[in-house]
Design a protein around this motif. Sequence first.
Motif, PDB file in Angstrom:
ATOM      1  N   GLU A 171       0.846  -1.188   0.000  1.00 30.99           N
ATOM      2  CA  GLU A 171       0.000   0.000   0.000  1.00 30.99           C
ATOM      3  C   GLU A 171       0.882   1.239   0.000  1.00 30.99           C
ATOM      4  OE1 GLU A 171      -3.563   0.069   2.610  1.00 30.99           O
ATOM      5  OE2 GLU A 171      -2.736   1.998   3.256  1.00 30.99           O
ATOM      6  N   PHE A 172       0.595   2.143  -0.918  1.00 33.97           N
ATOM      7  CA  PHE A 172       1.348   3.389  -0.996  1.00 33.97           C
ATOM      8  C   PHE A 172       0.389   4.551  -0.809  1.00 33.97           C
ATOM      9  CE2 PHE A 172       5.665   2.455  -2.491  1.00 33.97           C
ATOM     10  CZ  PHE A 172       5.543   1.095  -2.740  1.00 33.97           C
ATOM     11  N   THR A 173       0.820   5.541  -0.047  1.00 36.66           N
ATOM     12  CA  THR A 173       0.003   6.730   0.128  1.00 36.66           C
ATOM     13  C   THR A 173       0.790   7.927  -0.399  1.00 36.66           C
ATOM     14  OG1 THR A 173      -0.903   5.708   2.104  1.00 36.66           O
ATOM     15  CG2 THR A 173      -1.375   8.038   1.757  1.00 36.66           C
ATOM     16  N   PHE A 174       0.236   8.547  -1.432  1.00 38.11           N
ATOM     17  CA  PHE A 174       0.906   9.678  -2.065  1.00 38.11           C
ATOM     18  C   PHE A 174       0.258  10.976  -1.616  1.00 38.11           C
ATOM     19  CE2 PHE A 174       1.730   6.126  -4.847  1.00 38.11           C
ATOM     20  CZ  PHE A 174       3.026   6.338  -5.293  1.00 38.11           C
ATOM     21  N   THR A 175       1.079  11.961  -1.337  1.00 40.31           N
ATOM     22  CA  THR A 175       0.560  13.289  -1.039  1.00 40.31           C
ATOM     23  C   THR A 175       0.722  14.144  -2.294  1.00 40.31           C
ATOM     24  OG1 THR A 175       1.285  13.025   1.223  1.00 40.31           O
ATOM     25  CG2 THR A 175       0.715  15.254   0.516  1.00 40.31           C
ATOM     26  N   ILE A 176      -0.411  14.598  -2.829  1.00 41.75           N
ATOM     27  CA  ILE A 176      -0.388  15.368  -4.068  1.00 41.75           C
ATOM     28  C   ILE A 176      -0.043  16.817  -3.759  1.00 41.75           C
ATOM     29  CG2 ILE A 176      -1.704  15.949  -6.147  1.00 41.75           C
ATOM     30  CD1 ILE A 176      -1.559  12.944  -5.713  1.00 41.75           C
ATOM     31  N   ARG A 177       0.695  17.452  -4.665  1.00 44.87           N
ATOM     32  CA  ARG A 177       1.069  18.856  -4.468  1.00 44.87           C
ATOM     33  C   ARG A 177      -0.190  19.721  -4.458  1.00 44.87           C
ATOM     34  NH1 ARG A 177       6.502  19.655  -6.072  1.00 44.87           N
ATOM     35  NH2 ARG A 177       5.966  21.783  -5.517  1.00 44.87           N
ATOM     36  N   GLN A 178      -0.203  20.681  -3.545  1.00 48.03           N
ATOM     37  CA  GLN A 178      -1.373  21.565  -3.465  1.00 48.03           C
ATOM     38  C   GLN A 178      -1.412  22.530  -4.652  1.00 48.03           C
ATOM     39  OE1 GLN A 178      -3.333  22.174  -0.309  1.00 48.03           O
ATOM     40  NE2 GLN A 178      -2.328  20.615   0.951  1.00 48.03           N
ATOM     41  N   ASP A 179      -0.224  22.812  -5.217  1.00 49.66           N
ATOM     42  CA  ASP A 179      -0.166  23.836  -6.271  1.00 49.66           C
ATOM     43  C   ASP A 179      -0.173  23.233  -7.681  1.00 49.66           C
ATOM     44  OD1 ASP A 179       2.253  22.642  -5.923  1.00 49.66           O
ATOM     45  OD2 ASP A 179       3.445  24.482  -5.858  1.00 49.66           O
ATOM     46  N   ALA A 180      -0.471  21.929  -7.776  1.00 49.84           N
ATOM     47  CA  ALA A 180      -0.476  21.314  -9.106  1.00 49.84           C
ATOM     48  C   ALA A 180      -1.725  21.734  -9.866  1.00 49.84           C
ATOM     49  CB  ALA A 180      -0.435  19.795  -8.974  1.00 49.84           C
ATOM     50  N   MET A 181      -1.551  22.139 -11.107  1.00 47.13           N
ATOM     51  CA  MET A 181      -2.727  22.458 -11.917  1.00 47.13           C
ATOM     52  C   MET A 181      -2.481  22.182 -13.398  1.00 47.13           C
ATOM     53  SD  MET A 181      -2.884  26.590 -11.864  1.00 47.13           S
ATOM     54  CE  MET A 181      -2.251  27.134 -10.293  1.00 47.13           C
ATOM     55  N   TRP A 182      -3.581  22.053 -14.136  1.00 42.93           N
ATOM     56  CA  TRP A 182      -3.505  21.868 -15.574  1.00 42.93           C
ATOM     57  C   TRP A 182      -3.080  23.157 -16.234  1.00 42.93           C
ATOM     58  CZ3 TRP A 182      -3.420  17.083 -17.034  1.00 42.93           C
ATOM     59  CH2 TRP A 182      -4.108  16.112 -16.296  1.00 42.93           C
ATOM     60  N   SER A 183      -2.668  23.058 -17.468  1.00 38.05           N
ATOM     61  CA  SER A 183      -2.189  24.255 -18.161  1.00 38.05           C
ATOM     62  C   SER A 183      -3.300  25.285 -18.380  1.00 38.05           C
ATOM     63  CB  SER A 183      -1.537  23.879 -19.502  1.00 38.05           C
ATOM     64  OG  SER A 183      -2.403  23.076 -20.264  1.00 38.05           O
ATOM     65  N   ASP A 184      -4.562  24.887 -18.202  1.00 37.35           N
ATOM     66  CA  ASP A 184      -5.647  25.882 -18.289  1.00 37.35           C
ATOM     67  C   ASP A 184      -6.007  26.450 -16.917  1.00 37.35           C
ATOM     68  OD1 ASP A 184      -6.908  23.775 -17.090  1.00 37.35           O
ATOM     69  OD2 ASP A 184      -8.537  23.589 -18.558  1.00 37.35           O
ATOM     70  N   GLY A 185      -5.231  26.103 -15.894  1.00 36.50           N
ATOM     71  CA  GLY A 185      -5.463  26.679 -14.579  1.00 36.50           C
ATOM     72  C   GLY A 185      -6.345  25.846 -13.655  1.00 36.50           C
ATOM     73  N   THR A 186      -6.961  24.781 -14.190  1.00 35.40           N
ATOM     74  CA  THR A 186      -7.783  23.902 -13.360  1.00 35.40           C
ATOM     75  C   THR A 186      -6.876  23.112 -12.404  1.00 35.40           C
ATOM     76  OG1 THR A 186      -9.138  23.627 -15.324  1.00 35.40           O
ATOM     77  CG2 THR A 186      -9.615  22.160 -13.465  1.00 35.40           C
ATOM     78  N   PRO A 187      -7.223  23.065 -11.123  1.00 38.16           N
ATOM     79  CA  PRO A 187      -6.352  22.333 -10.183  1.00 38.16           C
ATOM     80  C   PRO A 187      -6.333  20.831 -10.477  1.00 38.16           C
ATOM     81  CG  PRO A 187      -8.020  23.621  -9.009  1.00 38.16           C
ATOM     82  CD  PRO A 187      -8.382  23.664 -10.456  1.00 38.16           C
ATOM     83  N   ILE A 188      -5.216  20.199 -10.139  1.00 35.95           N
ATOM     84  CA  ILE A 188      -5.101  18.739 -10.232  1.00 35.95           C
ATOM     85  C   ILE A 188      -5.146  18.199  -8.815  1.00 35.95           C
ATOM     86  CG2 ILE A 188      -3.609  16.808 -10.889  1.00 35.95           C
ATOM     87  CD1 ILE A 188      -2.306  18.641 -12.955  1.00 35.95           C
ATOM     88  N   ASN A 189      -6.042  17.257  -8.567  1.00 35.02           N
ATOM     89  CA  ASN A 189      -6.087  16.695  -7.223  1.00 35.02           C
ATOM     90  C   ASN A 189      -6.152  15.171  -7.278  1.00 35.02           C
ATOM     91  OD1 ASN A 189      -8.795  15.921  -7.663  1.00 35.02           O
ATOM     92  ND2 ASN A 189      -9.484  17.983  -7.070  1.00 35.02           N
ATOM     93  N   ALA A 190      -6.279  14.552  -6.128  1.00 34.46           N
ATOM     94  CA  ALA A 190      -6.230  13.089  -6.028  1.00 34.46           C
ATOM     95  C   ALA A 190      -7.333  12.434  -6.862  1.00 34.46           C
ATOM     96  CB  ALA A 190      -6.344  12.661  -4.568  1.00 34.46           C
ATOM     97  N   HIS A 191      -8.482  13.099  -6.989  1.00 34.72           N
ATOM     98  CA  HIS A 191      -9.578  12.516  -7.775  1.00 34.72           C
ATOM     99  C   HIS A 191      -9.208  12.373  -9.250  1.00 34.72           C
ATOM    100  CE1 HIS A 191     -12.204  12.941  -4.298  1.00 34.72           C
ATOM    101  NE2 HIS A 191     -11.680  14.135  -4.136  1.00 34.72           N
ATOM    102  N   ASP A 192      -8.395  13.286  -9.745  1.00 37.31           N
ATOM    103  CA  ASP A 192      -7.953  13.179 -11.142  1.00 37.31           C
ATOM    104  C   ASP A 192      -7.201  11.877 -11.385  1.00 37.31           C
ATOM    105  OD1 ASP A 192      -8.737  15.680 -12.491  1.00 37.31           O
ATOM    106  OD2 ASP A 192      -7.551  16.604 -10.897  1.00 37.31           O
ATOM    107  N   PHE A 193      -6.404  11.480 -10.389  1.00 42.14           N
ATOM    108  CA  PHE A 193      -5.665  10.225 -10.541  1.00 42.14           C
ATOM    109  C   PHE A 193      -6.623   9.032 -10.523  1.00 42.14           C
ATOM    110  CE2 PHE A 193      -2.304  13.057  -9.292  1.00 42.14           C
ATOM    111  CZ  PHE A 193      -1.232  12.612 -10.035  1.00 42.14           C
ATOM    112  N   VAL A 194      -7.529   9.032  -9.541  1.00 46.38           N
ATOM    113  CA  VAL A 194      -8.475   7.924  -9.433  1.00 46.38           C
ATOM    114  C   VAL A 194      -9.243   7.772 -10.745  1.00 46.38           C
ATOM    115  CG1 VAL A 194     -10.515   7.066  -8.233  1.00 46.38           C
ATOM    116  CG2 VAL A 194      -8.693   8.221  -6.939  1.00 46.38           C
TER     117      VAL A 194
END
Lengths: 310, 581
Positions: free
Chosen positions: B137-160
């Motif tokens: 089991e791995f638990t990743f902490t996603i960067r808070q400042d990650a976003m798509w090139s159009d400015g939409t934030p990237i969060n853990a749900h995007d990965f799922v």
Amino acid sequence: MNRGTFVIRRVLLLIPTLLAIYTLTFLLIHSTPGGPWSQGDKPVPPLVMERLNAAYGLDQPLWKQYLTYLGNALQGDFGPSFSSRSRTVTDIIGDTLPVSLQLGFVAMVIAVLIGLTLGTLGAIRHNTTVDYVASFIAIFGISTPSYVVVSLLVLLLASTFGLVPTGGWNGIFSKEIIIPSLALALYPAAVLARYTRASMLDVMTTDYVRTARAKGLSERSVIVRHGIRNAMLPVITVAGIVFADVITGSFFVESIYSVPGLGRYFVSSISERDYPVILGTVLLFGAIISVMNLIVDLLYPLLDPRMRSA
Amino acid sequence: MVKGMENVETNPRMMAEVDRLFNAYAERQIDRRSLMKGILATGGAAALAMSMPRIVMGQTPDASPVAELYDGPLADEQVMRIPSREPTTMDPGVSFGADELVVFFNIFEGLTGVDQRTGEVVPRLAESWEENEDATEFTFTIRQDAMWSDGTPINAHDFVNSWRRVLDPNTLSEYLPAMYPILNAEAIVNGEMDLEDLGVEAVDDFTLRVQLEASTPYFPLLATTWTFNPVPLHVIESAGDQWVEAENIVSSGPYKMVEWNHDQSIILEINENYYGEKPTVTRGEIRLFEDPSTQAYIAFENDELDYAAPEGPDLDRVLADPELSSQLITFPLSNCFFVVVDTRDEFGSKKEFRQALYKSIDRETLTQSVLNGQFDSAYTVLPPDIPGHNPDAALTESDEEAVQLLADAGIDPASVNVSIVYQNSPARYATVCEYLQSRWQEVLGITVTLEPIEANTYIDWRASRETQPYNLYTGTWGSDFGDPSNWHNQNFTSQADHYRNHWQNEEFDSLCAEAASNTDMEAREEQYRQAEAILVEEAPIIPMYRTKAFRAVKPWVKDLALQPILSSVHFRYVKIAPRDS
């Protein structure tokens, strides 16, 4: 038979022609070993292949695929491309055909200018140095394949002198057009030169040319008004076919010079077993060649009054 | 705790298959697409990830991995121009990993990535991760400042959602087995479970928990695979299959794709919304050729490209020209090309005969004259970069000794008639075998017949040597990771017998077995050195040469970091110096 009926008959003849082309191509590509997903020495995982086949209808019996594609094609849908997933065959043709047409058009203009000039010069300076030089150029052009010409031109103009880029496409009014259009133009120019020369030699010995001379016309008028005009008849026939050749036969030049035209797809789709692209391009090329022939036939009467009554 | 990638366990059978494919790729018998397909067919996405190299070959291969970076003046225009081919797809969830990789590496990111300078796995969209005790089991902490090139934030749900999308039958992913280490992934693909059952969960917006089928300590390395990159579902929803076209695509990496002129070029520019430091190169121009290996170099010479990988006649010409060859980056590849001897054979069973074959070859002539100097002579099996490499083990090349050896073994050269089997492509194999034939016939006085076989049939042919006899054939091996077990234990022990030479040597076997589990790294290396000495001395495998990589790079391109495997230009590392400097 009046002209209207003639045109209608010729257009209707396109239908069985294209159907035969479609059927032959369809049978050929499906009897060729290999498939779009199984290149190299290892196939994709069976499950993935099954899904791809199902998604693109390749799991259907052949007769069904034959009818489905035909039905869709009649409605203008030539299917998706296997090798360029985000585009349909129509997209690809839309992207590439204009490029091939532009290139072919420029090449044809060059070919006509060179061909008619060389041919006419050869005929009116019959058996002089001018004639021999023109003949030599024509023979060189006919016997040198376009892929050799384009490679030589790249070596010479791009690599050695750095005058133009080594490849690419940037529209008609760019440096990039020079090499591919010259390479494509050489063969048709040579063909046109030979036909023009032969035809001109014939015409220049006819009675009406002698009459024209006898009534005191200048040599220039004789050649332009009575010579070239009459000599053009067989040349036009050849030019039409050659033009279709230039558009559809440009794949070597397009491949080598990285021109994003349809000719490249015509060839690469076969090695990639990209069935819809193969069918789409073959049908399109079939249609272009048929239409060019039709246009040539229609041009005849405009140039030769004798044909109008025939 | 961020874990390194040491002590990765490998599945030898799977790795062997992967190696075979990499060898074939390195030898250009197959293209990258076939390579990836083959690896997939072995179920080996994990193997692929493990195969990612840890050594970075920079402009100075001998320098330490973090060599001194360029510190001089920069050009006003930070543009780099490279060649590639028209990609089949630009969707990381679908891609098999062919020509589109060079774009993926620049415009997309995953949880983790491979640092091209050090070869290590580094955090990307995840800022850190933890694993449980048995690495299931791995638990990743996603960067808070990650976003798509159009400015939409990237969060853990995007990965799922992106990972579920890969497994969705409608996505038609060609690389979905890469996900199989994740809990329930395979069952979902087989229709036994629902997408929601995938062992991946967004604990909160910035915490991603991944459960695995089995202990997978290399998961962070596996997660660098493009298949694990999140995709912009908000764009895919509206644009459908067209989302990858330049007018729609949004991306997560340091660059974004601003133009995709099909069959002409792909243009990348800086992604202003990228969380990290902005790269120096502001524009990457990827010119699309039908066959870059034959078409790109002339454009490079004409100053239309800053980078190319010349091959064949182009490479011959470059190497012969002092100025052109000065622009060439050359790095050794970790591999060996050798002749395999059937030790069941009347002659092959005799050590003297095998040694005579070894000694009667002049490797410098082979690599420098016959092969135009584009290869290195190999006197031992293990390449120099692999611990256990033992140059002292090399046998001496000597025509007299070779002839004497045959006499000692009581072999009448006139009675020897052996055939050497090789693949009919690349053409080099024929060249090499013709040279071997001429040497053996001239020096030893034996008769050698050449037996080319179609490259596609080679793998089956070799497998059937388990029971079928032969005399000699040409074989190759390339490292997937920098450890001698990847060579000796996996190929040459009598248990492995990957090459079906049926060679048995108890001392070699036991040395390799002991070394493999030895935790004393120095003693371990010494054991492998000894094993190597036995292998070379016994000569069931006769080393001949090693290949090198050749990359033409303009002098103003600085700090280009290239990996030997999945070697691709990552613009983010590069700086462009002024042309006159």
